[in-house]
Design a protein around this motif. Structure first.
Motif, short mmCIF file in Angstrom:
data_model
loop_
_atom_site.label_atom_id
_atom_site.label_comp_id
_atom_site.label_asym_id
_atom_site.label_seq_id
_atom_site.Cartn_x
_atom_site.Cartn_y
_atom_site.Cartn_z
N THR A 1 4.36 -2.64 13.50
CA THR A 1 4.41 -1.47 14.37
C THR A 1 4.40 -0.22 13.49
OG1 THR A 1 6.83 -1.34 14.36
CG2 THR A 1 5.80 -2.75 16.06
N THR A 2 4.10 0.91 14.12
CA THR A 2 4.15 2.15 13.35
C THR A 2 5.57 2.42 12.88
OG1 THR A 2 4.37 3.43 15.41
CG2 THR A 2 2.16 3.23 14.47
N ARG A 3 6.53 1.97 13.64
CA ARG A 3 7.94 2.14 13.23
C ARG A 3 8.24 1.35 11.96
NH1 ARG A 3 13.14 2.68 16.71
NH2 ARG A 3 14.69 2.51 15.08
N GLN A 4 7.73 0.12 11.90
CA GLN A 4 7.96 -0.70 10.70
C GLN A 4 7.28 -0.08 9.48
OE1 GLN A 4 6.33 -4.27 12.51
NE2 GLN A 4 8.35 -5.27 12.49
N VAL A 5 6.09 0.43 9.67
CA VAL A 5 5.37 1.09 8.57
C VAL A 5 6.16 2.31 8.12
CG1 VAL A 5 3.25 2.31 7.90
CG2 VAL A 5 3.11 0.25 9.33
N SER A 6 6.63 3.07 9.08
CA SER A 6 7.42 4.26 8.80
C SER A 6 8.66 3.93 7.97
CB SER A 6 7.83 4.91 10.13
OG SER A 6 8.74 5.96 9.91
N GLU A 7 9.34 2.89 8.35
CA GLU A 7 10.55 2.50 7.64
C GLU A 7 10.24 2.02 6.23
OE1 GLU A 7 12.27 -0.36 10.31
OE2 GLU A 7 13.04 1.20 11.66
N ARG A 8 9.18 1.25 6.08
CA ARG A 8 8.83 0.69 4.76
C ARG A 8 8.38 1.77 3.78
NH1 ARG A 8 7.03 -4.84 4.74
NH2 ARG A 8 6.59 -4.55 2.54
N LEU A 9 7.60 2.73 4.28
CA LEU A 9 7.01 3.73 3.38
C LEU A 9 7.72 5.08 3.42
CD1 LEU A 9 3.19 3.02 3.82
CD2 LEU A 9 4.76 2.14 2.08
N LYS A 10 8.72 5.18 4.26
CA LYS A 10 9.48 6.45 4.39
C LYS A 10 8.55 7.60 4.78
CE LYS A 10 13.23 4.43 2.84
NZ LYS A 10 13.48 3.25 3.62
N ILE A 11 7.67 7.31 5.75
CA ILE A 11 6.76 8.30 6.33
C ILE A 11 7.12 8.40 7.81
CG2 ILE A 11 4.36 8.89 6.85
CD1 ILE A 11 3.49 7.15 4.50
N ASP A 12 7.17 9.61 8.34
CA ASP A 12 7.50 9.81 9.74
C ASP A 12 6.59 8.97 10.64
OD1 ASP A 12 9.00 11.47 11.79
OD2 ASP A 12 6.91 11.96 12.29
N GLN A 13 7.17 8.32 11.64
CA GLN A 13 6.43 7.45 12.54
C GLN A 13 5.32 8.22 13.27
OE1 GLN A 13 8.88 5.33 15.34
NE2 GLN A 13 7.13 4.39 16.37
N ALA A 14 5.61 9.43 13.70
CA ALA A 14 4.60 10.24 14.39
C ALA A 14 3.42 10.54 13.46
CB ALA A 14 5.22 11.53 14.90
N LEU A 15 3.71 10.72 12.18
CA LEU A 15 2.65 10.99 11.22
C LEU A 15 1.74 9.77 11.05
CD1 LEU A 15 1.70 13.32 9.51
CD2 LEU A 15 3.19 12.53 7.67
N ILE A 16 2.33 8.58 11.02
CA ILE A 16 1.53 7.35 10.95
C ILE A 16 0.57 7.29 12.13
CG2 ILE A 16 1.60 4.81 11.00
CD1 ILE A 16 2.79 5.92 8.45
N SER A 17 1.08 7.59 13.30
CA SER A 17 0.25 7.59 14.51
C SER A 17 -0.86 8.63 14.41
CB SER A 17 1.13 7.87 15.74
OG SER A 17 0.35 7.87 16.91
N LYS A 18 -0.55 9.80 13.87
CA LYS A 18 -1.57 10.84 13.71
C LYS A 18 -2.65 10.43 12.71
CE LYS A 18 1.35 14.66 15.11
NZ LYS A 18 2.04 15.88 14.72
#
Length: 122
Positions: A18-35
């Motif tokens: 999920t974008t949340r999992q990616v966000s947590e692993r890479l310390k990047i904001d979840q909304a940014l991953i989606s963008k």
């Protein structure tokens, strides 16, 4: 050539993340991953490399997409954009004893294709 946003989204989906999992692993904001995945924002080169490592994507292919999109965004709407692209290609060809690898050759081919696309806009 694939769009970077598609490479990233497909890579994440292939890893069943999920974008949340990616966000947590890479310390990047979840909304940014989606963008990134929707093409509303362009990641940094480091973020592209980190996402490739996480998803097991070909880093060279993704960085080439990133760089191509970056070049296009810089010259988009510029009346002299195509001329600048041609001038840059000429200058690159004049660099003596330059070791040109496969990725650089691929970038030059992409630039030729982009010049054709920009030429067709007029």
């Amino acid at each position: 050539m694939h769009a970077l946003k598609d490479l990233l989204k497909n890579g994440r989906i292939a890893k069943a993340m999920t974008t949340r999992q990616v966000s947590e692993r890479l310390k990047i904001d979840q909304a940014l991953i989606s963008k990134f995945e929707n093409g509303f924002r362009r990641p940094t080169r480091k973020q592209v490399v980190d996402l490739c490592a996480l998803f097991g994507l070909d880093e060279n292919e993704a960085v080439l997409c990133w760089l191509t999109e970056k070049i296009l965004s810089e010259i988009e709407g510029e009346p002299l954009g195509l001329d600048a692209l041609k001038a840059a290609e000429t200058q690159l060809g004049q660099i003596p004893n330059r070791q040109v690898d496969d990725q650089f050759q691929k970038l030059l081919r992409e630039m030729e294709a982009l010049k054709g696309m920009l030429g067709n806009k007029d």
